[in-house]
Design a protein around this motif. Structure first.
Motif, PDB file in Angstrom:
ATOM      1  N   TYR A 240      38.972  44.617  52.040  1.00  0.00           N
ATOM      2  CA  TYR A 240      38.359  43.320  52.320  1.00  0.00           C
ATOM      3  C   TYR A 240      36.843  43.379  52.134  1.00  0.00           C
ATOM      4  CZ  TYR A 240      36.788  39.238  54.952  1.00  0.00           C
ATOM      5  OH  TYR A 240      36.167  38.078  55.332  1.00  0.00           O
ATOM      6  N   ILE A 244      34.689  41.101  49.516  1.00  0.00           N
ATOM      7  CA  ILE A 244      33.687  40.142  49.979  1.00  0.00           C
ATOM      8  C   ILE A 244      32.299  40.500  49.467  1.00  0.00           C
ATOM      9  CG2 ILE A 244      32.543  39.207  52.017  1.00  0.00           C
ATOM     10  CD1 ILE A 244      35.308  38.088  51.531  1.00  0.00           C
ATOM     11  N   SER A 298      41.167  37.060  48.833  1.00  0.00           N
ATOM     12  CA  SER A 298      40.606  37.757  49.998  1.00  0.00           C
ATOM     13  C   SER A 298      41.592  37.842  51.162  1.00  0.00           C
ATOM     14  CB  SER A 298      39.332  37.051  50.457  1.00  0.00           C
ATOM     15  OG  SER A 298      39.608  35.703  50.809  1.00  0.00           O
TER      16      SER A 298
END
Length: 481
Positions: A240, A244, A298
Motif C-alpha cells: 500500500y 500511494i 489501492s
C-alpha cells in the motif's frame, strides 16, 4: 460509529468455538475457523473499509512531527518540556503562534486589515526582530522578506496571510532535523511510551506501527503460531505504501501484488490463510485489470487486511497484553529510562510562559488550541520522572514530618519521647500495604516510585543530621546549666 466497533458490539454475546482455537497448532491455520468470519467477509465488502484502515495506519507510540504538533494528543506536553530543557522552546512557540495566525487570517474572521497587520507585527517583534524576546536565529534575508510581506510598500495592499511561510519552514526544518530525532531518544519520549503502554488506551495499531513494539509482538505471534497473519499484514502495508507514494512503477506493483496473492491467498499458496472464493476472485480482478498499464488498485487487499486486523485485535491482542513478552517490553523501557533519566533529574525543568501581553482580545490571533501555561503542572501529574524545582528541601521535610519521618520529640531533660501517633500511623500504613497482583499496576507503580528513591534518601539523611544536631545542642545546654 466505525465498522470495527459495530462488529465488536454485535458479536459480544456470540459463543465461540474455543476448542478449535486451542488446537490450532495441530491443524492448518485458516481465517475461516473463526465463527464470525462470514460476518466479517460481508461487512468488509463495504466501500468504507479503506477509510477504516486509513484511520489505523499510525501509532501513538511514535508520531510524526506533524501529528505531534498539529493534532490533539497528550504527547505534546512531553515534547514541550523537552524543548524547554534544551532552551529551544521559542522554536515551538513560534510554530504554534504562526499556525494560529495563519488559520485566523485565512478564515477572514476580522475585516479589519489593520488588526491583521498589527497581529503579524506582534509576532515579528516577538520572534524575528533583532531585539525579540524569544529570538529565533534566522537569516537576515528571511527577516527582510517577512517584514516586507507584513508591511507592503503600497498602502492599498493588505498583509500577506503567508508572510511567515519562509520563517516557519526554516524553523520547522531545524526542529525536524535536530530537535525531534533527539527527542525520540530522550527520557521524555520513553516516559510517554511507558505511560501509553501501561494505560487502557493501547490498541493493536499502536504496536504494529511502532518498530520497537512490533518486534515484541512478532515474538508473541511466533509463540502463538500466527506469524503468517502478521507477515501478511506487513506485506500488504508495504504494498500500500509503495502504491500511494509511487515508490515503484505499475509493472513492479503488479508483480508485488501477485507475490502476495501467490504467497497467502491462492489455493496453492504455501502460507494459505484460507480466504473464501469470492474474496480471491475480487483480488484477482483488481490485480489483472484490462488496462495493463493501470496497475492494481489501492484497495486490492483492503478487505483481507481488515479481516486479519479484526482477528488479531479480538483474539490475540488481549493475550499479548497479559503475556510475559509484553511485560518484558515494559521492563526494557524502564531499564532504558534509568540510563536516560539524568536529563530529567539532574536539572530543574522550566515552564513555558505564554506571552499574553502582546496580544489582547481585540487582536486577530486566538489562543493556541493546547494551553502551554499549564503544561508543566500537567506533566508533573502525568510524568512521574519530572520533579518540581520549586519545592525546597525544608518544605518537603515539613510536609513529610507528620508522616514518614515523624518519630517523637526530645524533652528538656534530653529524653526521647515517642510520638503516640506513630503507632496508629504505622498501623494504618501497614494495613494499607496490599499485594499488587496485576503486573501492569506493579510496573506502573515501580515507574512512579523508582525515580524518587534518591531524593527520599537524601532528604532522610539531611533530616537525620538535623535531628542529631538538635539533640546535641539541647544536651549541651543542659550541661551548661
Amino acid at each position: 460509529m466505525s465498522l470495527f466497533r459495530v462488529f465488536n458490539n454485535s458479536n459480544k454475546e456470540k459463543t465461540r468455538n474455543r476448542s478449535q482455537s486451542r488446537n490450532r497448532s495441530e491443524i492448518h491455520f485458516g481465517v475461516q475457523q473463526w465463527p464470525y468470519y462470514r460476518d466479517l467477509a460481508i461487512q468488509s465488502g463495504h466501500c468504507t473499509i479503506s477509510s477504516e484502515l486509513a484511520s489505523l495506519r499510525h501509532s501513538r507510540l511514535h508520531r510524526s512531527l506533524y501529528n505531534l504538533i498539529y493534532t490533539p494528543n497528550d504527547e505534546l506536553n512531553y515534547f514541550i518540556l523537552y524543548m524547554e530543557s534544551c532552551s529551544l522552546s521559542s522554536y515551538l512557540k513560534f510554530i504554534l503562534d504562526v499556525h494560529a495566525y495563519e488559520k485566523v487570517a485565512r478564515e477572514n474572521l476580522s475585516n479589519k486589515y489593520n488588526d491583521q497587520q498589527l497581529a503579524a507585527l506582534t509576532l515579528f517583534h516577538r520572534y524575528l526582530s533583532i531585539d525579540a524576546k524569544y529570538l529565533i536565529p534566522i537569516d537576515d534575508e528571511i527577516r527582510r522578506i517577512t517584514l516586507s510581506l507584513i508591511c507592503p510598500s503600497s498602502n492599498s495592499t493588505k498583509s500577506d496571510p503567508d508572510c511567515f511561510q519562509m520563517a516557519r519552514e526554516y524553523v520547522w526544518k531545524l526542529i525536524e532535523e535536530n530537535a525531534y530525532p533527539a527527542y525520540l531518544l530522550s527520557a521524555f519520549h520513553t516516559n510517554y511510551q511507558l505511560k501509553m503502554l501501561t494505560s487502557h488506551q493501547l490498541q493493536l495499531h499502536d504496536i504494529i506501527y511502532n518498530i520497537s513494539s512490533l518486534s515484541y509482538f512478532m515474538e508473541f505471534a511466533e509463540q502463538e503460531k500466527i506469524l503468517d497473519l502478521v507477515r501478511f499484514w506487513l506485506d500488504v502495508e508495504h504494498f500500500y505504501q509503495s502504491l500511494i507514494n509511487r515508490m515503484v512503477d505499475n509493472q513492479t506493483l503488479v508483480e508485488n501484488a501477485l507475490a502476495i496473492y501467490d504467497q497467502y491467498i491462492s489455493l496453492q499458496a504455501p502460507l494459505r490463510l484460507g480466504f473464501d472464493d469470492a474474496i480471491r476472485a475480487r483480488i484477482e480482478c483488481s490485480i489483472c485489470q484490462p488496462d495493463m498499464d493501470a496497475g492494481p488498485s489501492s484497495d486490492t487487499f483492503d478487505q483481507t487486511a481488515w479481516i486479519v486486523y479484526v482477528i488479531l485485535q479480538r483474539e490475540y491482542f488481549p493475550r499479548f497484553l497479559q503475556s510475559v513478552i509484553f511485560y518484558r517490553h515494559i521492563s526494557d523501557l524502564m531499564l532504558k529510562l534509568r540510563h536516560e533519566d539524568a536529563v530529567l533529574t539532574s536539572r530543574p525543568v522550566k515552564t513555558i510562559e505564554p506571552d499574553t501581553t502582546s496580544i489582547n482580545s481585540d487582536n486577530v490571533i486566538q489562543s493556541s488550541p493546547q494551553p502551554v501555561a499549564a503544561t508543566t503542572q500537567l506533566n508533573r501529574q502525568r510524568n512521574p520522572s519530572v520533579s518540581s524545582s520549586n519545592t525546597s528541601l525544608s518544605q518537603e521535610l515539613a510536609i513529610k514530618s507528620k508522616g514518614k519521618f515523624s518519630m517523637g520529640y526530645v524533652d528538656p531533660l534530653g529524653r526521647f519521647i515517642r510520638d503516640p501517633d506513630v503507632d496508629s500511623l504505622d498501623y494504618i500504613s501497614s494495613s494499607n500495604r496490599k499485594t499488587i497482583s496485576n503486573p501492569i499496576q506493579f510496573l506502573t507503580n515501580l515507574v512512579r516510585h523508582d525515580q524518587d528513591e534518591l531524593a527520599t534518601e537524601e532528604a532522610a539523611a539531611r533530616f537525620a543530621e538535623s535531628f542529631i544536631n538538635e539533640i546535641t545542642s539541647m544536651t549541651a545546654n543542659l550541661d551548661n546549666t
